[in-house]
Design a protein around this motif. Structure first.
Motif, PDB file in Angstrom:
ATOM      1  N   LEU A 298      -5.959  -3.541 -10.416  1.00 20.30           N
ATOM      2  CA  LEU A 298      -5.669  -4.874 -10.938  1.00 20.30           C
ATOM      3  C   LEU A 298      -6.231  -4.985 -12.354  1.00 20.30           C
ATOM      4  O   LEU A 298      -7.397  -4.652 -12.596  1.00 20.30           O
ATOM      5  N   VAL A 299      -5.386  -5.461 -13.269  1.00 26.46           N
ATOM      6  CA  VAL A 299      -5.803  -5.578 -14.665  1.00 26.46           C
ATOM      7  C   VAL A 299      -5.206  -6.849 -15.253  1.00 26.46           C
ATOM      8  O   VAL A 299      -4.126  -7.287 -14.823  1.00 26.46           O
ATOM      9  N   GLN A 300      -5.894  -7.432 -16.206  1.00 27.43           N
ATOM     10  CA  GLN A 300      -5.384  -8.629 -16.858  1.00 27.43           C
ATOM     11  C   GLN A 300      -4.341  -8.268 -17.909  1.00 27.43           C
ATOM     12  O   GLN A 300      -4.345  -7.140 -18.425  1.00 27.43           O
ATOM     13  N   PRO A 301      -3.445  -9.182 -18.229  1.00 33.62           N
ATOM     14  CA  PRO A 301      -2.474  -8.920 -19.305  1.00 33.62           C
ATOM     15  C   PRO A 301      -3.180  -8.494 -20.590  1.00 33.62           C
ATOM     16  O   PRO A 301      -4.202  -9.057 -20.963  1.00 33.62           O
TER      17      PRO A 301
ATOM     18  N   ASP B  79       4.975  -5.217 -15.766  1.00 35.13           N
ATOM     19  CA  ASP B  79       4.643  -3.829 -15.453  1.00 35.13           C
ATOM     20  C   ASP B  79       4.126  -3.667 -14.021  1.00 35.13           C
ATOM     21  O   ASP B  79       3.894  -2.547 -13.566  1.00 35.13           O
ATOM     22  N   THR B  80       3.957  -4.759 -13.340  1.00 40.47           N
ATOM     23  CA  THR B  80       3.467  -4.728 -11.963  1.00 40.47           C
ATOM     24  C   THR B  80       4.431  -3.990 -11.051  1.00 40.47           C
ATOM     25  O   THR B  80       5.647  -4.177 -11.133  1.00 40.47           O
ATOM     26  N   GLY B  81       3.873  -3.150 -10.190  1.00 39.82           N
ATOM     27  CA  GLY B  81       4.696  -2.421  -9.237  1.00 39.82           C
ATOM     28  C   GLY B  81       3.940  -1.238  -8.664  1.00 39.82           C
ATOM     29  O   GLY B  81       2.782  -1.001  -9.007  1.00 39.82           O
ATOM     30  N   VAL B  82       4.621  -0.510  -7.799  1.00 39.61           N
ATOM     31  CA  VAL B  82       4.063   0.732  -7.279  1.00 39.61           C
ATOM     32  C   VAL B  82       4.564   1.865  -8.165  1.00 39.61           C
ATOM     33  O   VAL B  82       5.771   1.996  -8.381  1.00 39.61           O
TER      34      VAL B  82
ATOM     35  N   GLN C 115       2.729   9.391  -2.965  1.00 40.27           N
ATOM     36  CA  GLN C 115       2.721   8.248  -2.067  1.00 40.27           C
ATOM     37  C   GLN C 115       2.715   6.922  -2.825  1.00 40.27           C
ATOM     38  O   GLN C 115       2.947   5.869  -2.230  1.00 40.27           O
ATOM     39  N   GLY C 116       2.461   6.971  -4.123  1.00 38.72           N
ATOM     40  CA  GLY C 116       2.473   5.779  -4.950  1.00 38.72           C
ATOM     41  C   GLY C 116       1.093   5.170  -5.133  1.00 38.72           C
ATOM     42  O   GLY C 116       0.225   5.296  -4.271  1.00 38.72           O
ATOM     43  N   THR C 117       0.915   4.517  -6.273  1.00 38.41           N
ATOM     44  CA  THR C 117      -0.322   3.795  -6.548  1.00 38.41           C
ATOM     45  C   THR C 117       0.040   2.424  -7.115  1.00 38.41           C
ATOM     46  O   THR C 117       0.910   2.313  -7.980  1.00 38.41           O
ATOM     47  N   GLN C 118      -0.606   1.395  -6.618  1.00 33.93           N
ATOM     48  CA  GLN C 118      -0.266   0.025  -6.991  1.00 33.93           C
ATOM     49  C   GLN C 118      -0.896  -0.355  -8.331  1.00 33.93           C
ATOM     50  O   GLN C 118      -2.098  -0.150  -8.541  1.00 33.93           O
ATOM     51  N   VAL C 119      -0.066  -0.908  -9.197  1.00 31.57           N
ATOM     52  CA  VAL C 119      -0.543  -1.478 -10.466  1.00 31.57           C
ATOM     53  C   VAL C 119      -0.185  -2.955 -10.460  1.00 31.57           C
ATOM     54  O   VAL C 119       0.983  -3.315 -10.300  1.00 31.57           O
ATOM     55  N   THR C 120      -1.178  -3.804 -10.619  1.00 31.97           N
ATOM     56  CA  THR C 120      -0.962  -5.247 -10.648  1.00 31.97           C
ATOM     57  C   THR C 120      -1.531  -5.805 -11.941  1.00 31.97           C
ATOM     58  O   THR C 120      -2.711  -5.597 -12.245  1.00 31.97           O
ATOM     59  N   VAL C 121      -0.674  -6.487 -12.696  1.00 32.50           N
ATOM     60  CA  VAL C 121      -1.091  -7.094 -13.957  1.00 32.50           C
ATOM     61  C   VAL C 121      -1.025  -8.607 -13.780  1.00 32.50           C
ATOM     62  O   VAL C 121       0.056  -9.187 -13.643  1.00 32.50           O
ATOM     63  N   SER C 122      -2.179  -9.225 -13.769  1.00 34.20           N
ATOM     64  CA  SER C 122      -2.237 -10.661 -13.495  1.00 34.20           C
ATOM     65  C   SER C 122      -3.526 -11.244 -14.053  1.00 34.20           C
ATOM     66  O   SER C 122      -4.559 -10.578 -14.074  1.00 34.20           O
ATOM     67  N   SER C 123      -3.429 -12.489 -14.488  1.00 34.75           N
ATOM     68  CA  SER C 123      -4.624 -13.188 -14.955  1.00 34.75           C
ATOM     69  C   SER C 123      -5.253 -13.984 -13.824  1.00 34.75           C
ATOM     70  O   SER C 123      -6.296 -14.621 -14.010  1.00 34.75           O
TER      71      SER C 123
END
Length: 121
Positions: A11-14, A90-93, A113-121
């Motif tokens: 999880l990362v901020q914009p 850019d959020t997605g697996v 198997q994929g790794t989740q990336v979540t971009v959110s404030s």
């Protein structure tokens, strides 16, 4: 058998950055190309970036100038994706994909198997 393991999501901020890694292992004789794909909820899987054995690189238009794909020259079985200025879209697996030849001849195309990336404030 060829196995792929991705790491580095989170999880990362914009505006933030992440670095993804992909490690390939198994009965690999050679690798022709490695790539990163991503799939957002409700959408089809799409190409993010791809790099060939001759270092030809292709990026999706949406990530040009922000993402950088690379391979480890010492370990041809490692690939990275440096992502900067991340945005909510850019959020997605994120999936690693590798095409090559196994020891003994069979061509393979494998997915991680994929790794989740979540971009959110």
């Amino acid at each position: 058998q060829v196995q792929l393991v991705e790491s580095g999501g989170g999880l990362v901020q914009p505006g933030g950055s992440l670095r993804l890694s992909c490690a390939a292992s198994g009965s690999i004789f050679s690798i022709d190309g490695m790539g990163w794909y991503r799939q957002a909820p409700g959408k089809e899987r799409e190409l993010v970036a791809r790099i060939t054995s001759t270092n030809y690189i292709k990026y999706a238009d949406s990530v040009k100038g922000r993402f950088t794909v690379s391979r480890d020259n010492a370990k041809n079985t490692m690939m990275y994706l440096q992502m900067t200025n991340l945005q909510p879209e850019d959020t997605g697996v994120y999936y690693c994909n590798v095409i090559g030849m196994q020891i003994g001849g069979p061509i393979f195309r494998s997915w991680g198997q994929g790794t989740q990336v979540t971009v959110s404030s």
